[in-house]
Enzyme design. Structure first.
Site, PDB file in Angstrom:
ATOM      1  N   GLU A 169      63.542   1.510 -60.892  1.00 44.10           N
ATOM      2  CA  GLU A 169      63.244   1.238 -59.487  1.00 44.10           C
ATOM      3  C   GLU A 169      62.784  -0.218 -59.331  1.00 44.10           C
ATOM      4  O   GLU A 169      63.180  -0.904 -58.391  1.00 44.10           O
ATOM      5  CB  GLU A 169      62.143   2.213 -59.045  1.00 44.10           C
ATOM      6  CG  GLU A 169      61.984   2.412 -57.576  1.00 44.10           C
ATOM      7  CD  GLU A 169      63.208   3.011 -56.890  1.00 44.10           C
ATOM      8  OE1 GLU A 169      63.939   3.789 -57.501  1.00 44.10           O
ATOM      9  OE2 GLU A 169      63.418   2.629 -55.726  1.00 44.10           O
ATOM     10  N   SER A 182      68.452   4.910 -59.040  1.00 42.76           N
ATOM     11  CA  SER A 182      67.933   4.166 -60.202  1.00 42.76           C
ATOM     12  C   SER A 182      68.542   4.672 -61.508  1.00 42.76           C
ATOM     13  O   SER A 182      68.518   3.965 -62.514  1.00 42.76           O
ATOM     14  CB  SER A 182      66.400   4.227 -60.258  1.00 42.76           C
ATOM     15  OG  SER A 182      65.951   5.547 -60.466  1.00 42.76           O
ATOM     16  N   HIS A 183      69.102   5.901 -61.531  1.00 47.12           N
ATOM     17  CA  HIS A 183      69.663   6.439 -62.777  1.00 47.12           C
ATOM     18  C   HIS A 183      71.108   6.928 -62.613  1.00 47.12           C
ATOM     19  O   HIS A 183      71.585   7.745 -63.382  1.00 47.12           O
ATOM     20  CB  HIS A 183      68.733   7.513 -63.363  1.00 47.12           C
ATOM     21  CG  HIS A 183      67.496   6.890 -63.944  1.00 47.12           C
ATOM     22  ND1 HIS A 183      66.491   6.384 -63.151  1.00 47.12           N
ATOM     23  CD2 HIS A 183      67.136   6.623 -65.223  1.00 47.12           C
ATOM     24  CE1 HIS A 183      65.550   5.847 -63.919  1.00 47.12           C
ATOM     25  NE2 HIS A 183      65.915   5.981 -65.177  1.00 47.12           N
TER      26      HIS A 183
END
Ligand code: NDP
Ligand code: PYC
Length: 338
Positions: A188, A47-48
């Site tokens: 997410e 997600s990052h």
């Protein structure tokens, strides 16, 4: 058939650097951002990782971030460092202030770094892990945008407000955790939306305050905190510590300042560093053994430590000198290039 493609580790860095420099970020900012995107992708923190290039480009297109901003570092007290990012992404300010934070924590026992006036998109674990690699305990917190309803509430007031903690271990990689105080990070939910997958129950409510598993409806409505009122209280603490305490914006103020722009939130960040050598009265080795007994008791039960999955992913990807990302994600990132 796999829908993934394989990238070499160098490809990950080159891709990130080229997208960022072709979208208005200076070489120095692009390098600071890429270090963290690469670290996340290497540890399979999807997600990052590379996915966050969309947010970096979106932020630039919003016209509020300064891709060439030079941070200003000041030291208003013996154990306080302030880093004004001057409307840049937080990470260059962080890199420039970090050595001062470490030095102050080592000499004073505890120190705080306040980063102000920054656009912030990144995971926090690389920052606290960096502190523990220097033998320090680290805690980092940031607000984001008012997407999360307080426990018992019906609309977004709080940010997804991550809390990261890292503990240095003498013979091992640090014990580190880093999670949003919402049930899910916004990133997410965005990944579920991209994949066309429903969310689990209990993650979000729609704009009418009704439970929803539809990622789109969740993004229009409000996300929920983890652990009910307990996560909600922690999230409020983060609003206060990384907002009014350091003279910066809450998530409510940050979303208002964005004025409809969808890029990275603009606000501050607080990072605390503690020196076990001084706080334990010079008994680091004995206390490291005690901490290790605690970790061993957890692992002996078949439970795992936070960060264990990340370290395993890191070792695997480093060994292969390659990692996998969804092919569609790769194609979409290529479209960000000029
Ligand atoms: P997760 O819910 O995936 O939780 C992550 C943490 O919990 C990790 O430390 C993870 O360790 C640990 N963990 C997960 N499962 C277990 C388990 N079964 N047993 C023990 N530990 C476990 O994270 P989020 O989705 O909430 O957050 C993801 C990232 O998003 C974070 O890095 C956060 O900083 C970032 N974020 C950034 C924001 C910003 O404004 N800049 C806002 C919100 C989030 P491991 O990694 O080893 O799996
Ligand atoms: O995933 O919640 C999130 C997030 C907010 C800002 C950057 N990431």
């Amino acid at each position: 058939m796999s829908n993934n493609i394989t990238l070499s580790l160098d490809d990950v860095k080159t891709l990130s650097l080229s997208v960022l420099t072709q979208n208005g970020y200076s070489e120095t900012h692009a390098a600071a951002i890429t270090d963290v995107i690469y670290a996340c992708q290497l540890d399979d923190c999807h997600s990052h990782g590379l996915f966050r290039l969309f947010m970096c480009v979106d932020t630039m297109q919003g016209g509020q971030v300064d891709g060439h901003a030079l941070p200003t570092i000041t030291e208003p007290g013996p154990s306080v460092v302030k880093a004004d990012a001057n409307k840049g992404i937080s990470l260059l300010a962080l890199n420039e202030a970090m050595p001062r934070l470490v030095e102050k924590a080592k000499t004073q026992g505890m120190a705080a770094l306040a980063i102000n006036n920054c656009f912030h998109f990144s995971a926090l674990w690389p920052e606290v892990e960096m502190l523990s690699q220097q033998g320090l305990v680290g805690i980092a917190m940031v607000p984001s945008h008012a997407w999360v309803a307080p426990a018992g509430g019906t609309r977004g007031t709080l940010g997804t407000n991550p809390l990261a903690f890292s503990w240095p271990r003498l013979e091992k990689d640090p014990f580190t955790f880093d999670f949003a105080t919402s049930q899910f990070a916004r990133g997410e939910i965005e990944l579920y939306r991209r994949a066309g997958k429903p969310l689990p129950e209990g993650v979000a409510i729609d704009k009418n305050g009704k439970p929803t598993t539809d990622p789109e409806a969740a993004m229009e409505g409000a996300m929920l905190t983890f652990g009910g009122y307990k996560g909600s209280a922690l999230s409020i603490m983060i609003e206060l510590m990384a907002g009014p305490l350091i003279d910066d914006l809450t998530s409510l103020e940050s979303i208002a300042a964005a004025d409809g722009n969808t890029g990275a939130p603009y606000h501050g960040e607080i990072i605390l560093a503690m020196n076990p050598e001084m706080l334990s009265g010079g008994k680091v080795a004995q206390n490291d053994e005690r901490a290790e007994r605690l970790f061993a008791d957890i692992i002996d039960q078949g439970a795992r430590l936070p960060s264990q999955r990340r370290y395993q992913a890191r070792a695997r990807n480093l060994e292969r000198n390659a990692l996998e990302i969804p092919a569609q994600l790769y194609q979409d990132i290529l479209k960000l290039k000029g």
